[in-house]
Motif scaffolding. Structure first.
Motif, PDB file in Angstrom:
ATOM      1  N   ALA A 241      -0.511   3.239  -1.452  1.00  0.00           N
ATOM      2  CA  ALA A 241      -1.508   3.546  -2.223  1.00  0.00           C
ATOM      3  C   ALA A 241      -1.834   2.099  -3.244  1.00  0.00           C
ATOM      4  N   LEU A 242      -0.735   1.642  -3.656  1.00  0.00           N
ATOM      5  CA  LEU A 242      -0.870   0.394  -4.452  1.00  0.00           C
ATOM      6  C   LEU A 242      -1.477  -0.972  -3.786  1.00  0.00           C
ATOM      7  N   ALA A 243      -0.750  -1.015  -2.584  1.00  0.00           N
ATOM      8  CA  ALA A 243      -1.103  -2.326  -1.608  1.00  0.00           C
ATOM      9  C   ALA A 243      -2.640  -2.112  -1.521  1.00  0.00           C
ATOM     10  N   GLN A 244      -3.148  -1.137  -0.783  1.00  0.00           N
ATOM     11  CA  GLN A 244      -4.644  -0.693  -0.369  1.00  0.00           C
ATOM     12  C   GLN A 244      -5.485  -0.730  -1.676  1.00  0.00           C
ATOM     13  N   SER A 245      -5.198  -0.418  -2.739  1.00  0.00           N
ATOM     14  CA  SER A 245      -6.162  -0.394  -3.904  1.00  0.00           C
ATOM     15  C   SER A 245      -6.271  -1.695  -4.455  1.00  0.00           C
TER      16      SER A 245
ATOM     17  N   ARG B 142      12.127   0.771   5.740  1.00  0.00           N
ATOM     18  CA  ARG B 142      13.305   1.278   5.289  1.00  0.00           C
ATOM     19  C   ARG B 142      13.330   2.834   5.046  1.00  0.00           C
ATOM     20  N   GLY B 143      11.922   3.290   5.239  1.00  0.00           N
ATOM     21  CA  GLY B 143      11.697   4.804   5.146  1.00  0.00           C
ATOM     22  C   GLY B 143      11.973   5.350   3.659  1.00  0.00           C
ATOM     23  N   ASP B 144      11.651   4.425   2.651  1.00  0.00           N
ATOM     24  CA  ASP B 144      12.071   4.604   1.462  1.00  0.00           C
ATOM     25  C   ASP B 144      10.817   5.871   0.847  1.00  0.00           C
ATOM     26  N   ALA B 145      11.643   6.548   0.056  1.00  0.00           N
ATOM     27  CA  ALA B 145      10.811   7.480  -0.865  1.00  0.00           C
ATOM     28  C   ALA B 145       9.308   6.933  -1.457  1.00  0.00           C
ATOM     29  N   ASP B 146       9.361   5.652  -1.892  1.00  0.00           N
ATOM     30  CA  ASP B 146       8.273   5.143  -2.688  1.00  0.00           C
ATOM     31  C   ASP B 146       7.111   4.726  -1.502  1.00  0.00           C
TER      32      ASP B 146
ATOM     33  N   LEU C 252      -3.064   7.169  -6.023  1.00  0.00           N
ATOM     34  CA  LEU C 252      -1.968   6.646  -6.693  1.00  0.00           C
ATOM     35  C   LEU C 252      -1.669   7.406  -7.926  1.00  0.00           C
ATOM     36  N   ALA C 253      -2.845   7.548  -8.687  1.00  0.00           N
ATOM     37  CA  ALA C 253      -2.984   8.407 -10.034  1.00  0.00           C
ATOM     38  C   ALA C 253      -2.126   9.550  -9.543  1.00  0.00           C
ATOM     39  N   ASP C 254      -2.452  10.598  -8.596  1.00  0.00           N
ATOM     40  CA  ASP C 254      -1.899  11.756  -8.273  1.00  0.00           C
ATOM     41  C   ASP C 254      -0.500  11.635  -7.903  1.00  0.00           C
ATOM     42  N   LEU C 255       0.062  10.585  -7.341  1.00  0.00           N
ATOM     43  CA  LEU C 255       1.452  10.222  -6.926  1.00  0.00           C
ATOM     44  C   LEU C 255       2.337  10.052  -8.251  1.00  0.00           C
TER      45      LEU C 255
END
Length: 366
Positions: A301-305, A291-295, A357-360
């Motif tokens: 990062a969440l999925a890979q971590s 969807r080209g979402d801003a998130d 993810l922490a930085d984002l």
């Protein structure tokens, strides 16, 4: 922005059924295990069927360029099934990484060939490259490519190499035939031989430059690959869980199925919760990207971590709960552990993604 949709559409489920049926018929565990033997099974006919007959090579390619005009959600379904079968096919390397890079660079002719399944390509970056950390080890010197790139996935079987290189305009994208004079492709030992790696050496190799936005094209390809890799990790984890669950229901010790013992139940319950969470974050990453979402970067990062570590844990538990048979070469559990461990390092470790993810989300350091 539209809201996230975690449900699979009828079209996506139909695609899953087709891919799973083909992989079940053409990619049994015994054939996959053969890649570790001296005379491995030839999987090129399988890729031809996937690419041409089912059209998976062109999922991310617009219809006007000969593709399916689909998106990351459909590609994620294919990645789930590839993970489930540990299939030795170049979907990630050719249909995702190389194709997205060429599309972003503005290419049309080569993308069309890849979408039709006539040729395959490999993006010549180390498989461990983290999104946002793209660099190039190849230089453009007097119009020729010179340099060395290590640990490239898909290069051994590719027809074309899509090469990021430092040139007069910064990072450029070049394309060259893999068998061109001056290119040396050296296979390197890798834990997961179903996705083999190679070192590439370029010695004054003539090439064709593609587009003018090489840095952006390569960065987007890695970003897309990292998003979709989570779905492969989820598919792999799901096979491990479902296979282990079926085994503990029928394997008996002291006259009882071992799954009836409380200790085993507790471990399976924990695995079930981990699997459900992996499904959610992997699907969310694919949906936000589509969807080209801003998130999207946060979802990536969440999925890979999460998924990279869960896939390894699920494969380890699969082997251990199978007991002696899980340790054997003939049983396919080792294939899943090897792919899971390799995926854990692909596009950056879980630690790197957690730090990102922490930085984002502006999480302060402890």
């Amino acid at each position: 922005m539209s809201t996230a949709d975690f449900a699979y559409s009828d079209t996506e489920e139909a695609l899953r059924d087709s891919v799973r049926k083909l992989l079940t018929d053409r990619c049994p565990p015994a054939a996959v295990t053969s890649v570790y033997d001296g005379a491995p099974h030839d999987f090129s006919p399988l890729w031809t069927e996937l690419a041409r007959d089912l059209g998976v090579a062109g999922l991310l390619v617009p219809e006007e360029l000969g593709g399916a005009g689909a998106g990351a959600r459909e590609a994620a379904v294919v990645m789930e099934e590839i993970g489930r079968a540990v299939a030795p096919v170049p979907f990630l390397t050719s249909a995702v990484l190389a194709t997205v890079a060429l599309l972003r660079a503005g290419d049309t002719s080569l993308v069309r060939e890849l979408a039709e399944g006539n040729r395959t390509a490999a993006l010549t970056v180390p498989l461990s490259t983290t999104p946002g950390a793209v660099s190039a080890q190849v230089l453009v010197v007097d119009g020729m490519l010179t340099g060395v790139v290590t640990s490239v996935a898909g290069a051994l079987e590719a027809d074309l190499l899509v090469v990021p290189a430092h040139g007069p305009d910064g990072l450029e994208l070049h394309v060259v035939d893999r068998d061109a004079a001056g290119i040396t492709v050296t296979a390197v030992p890798s834990l997961d031989m179903t996705r083999p790696l190679a070192d590439l050496s370029f010695a004054a190799v003539p090439s064709v430059r593609v587009g003018t936005n090489g840095a952006e094209a390569v960065a987007e390809a890695i970003r897309c690959g990292a998003v979709l890799l989570a779905s492969e990790q989820y598919g792999l984890a799901r096979w491990c869980f479902e296979t282990t669950l079926a085994y503990v229901k029928q394997r008996k010790q002291f006259g009882r199925a071992i799954g009836s013992y409380q200790a085993i139940k507790h471990r399976l319950a924990d695995l079930y919760l981990e699997l459900g969470s992996a499904a959610s974050v992997a699907r969310y990453a694919a949906d936000t990207y589509a969807r080209g979402d801003a998130d999207t970067d946060i979802a990536l990062a969440l999925a890979q971590s999460y998924c990279s570590d869960i896939a390894v844990h699920m494969a380890e538990e699969c082997i251990q709960l199978h007991g002696g048979i899980g340790m054997t070469w003939e049983y396919p559990a080792h294939l899943y552990l090897k792919r899971a461990k390799s995926d854990q390092l692909t596009f950056g470790t879980g630690y790197r993604h957690r730090a990102n993810l922490a930085d984002l989300i502006d999480l302060p350091a402890a």
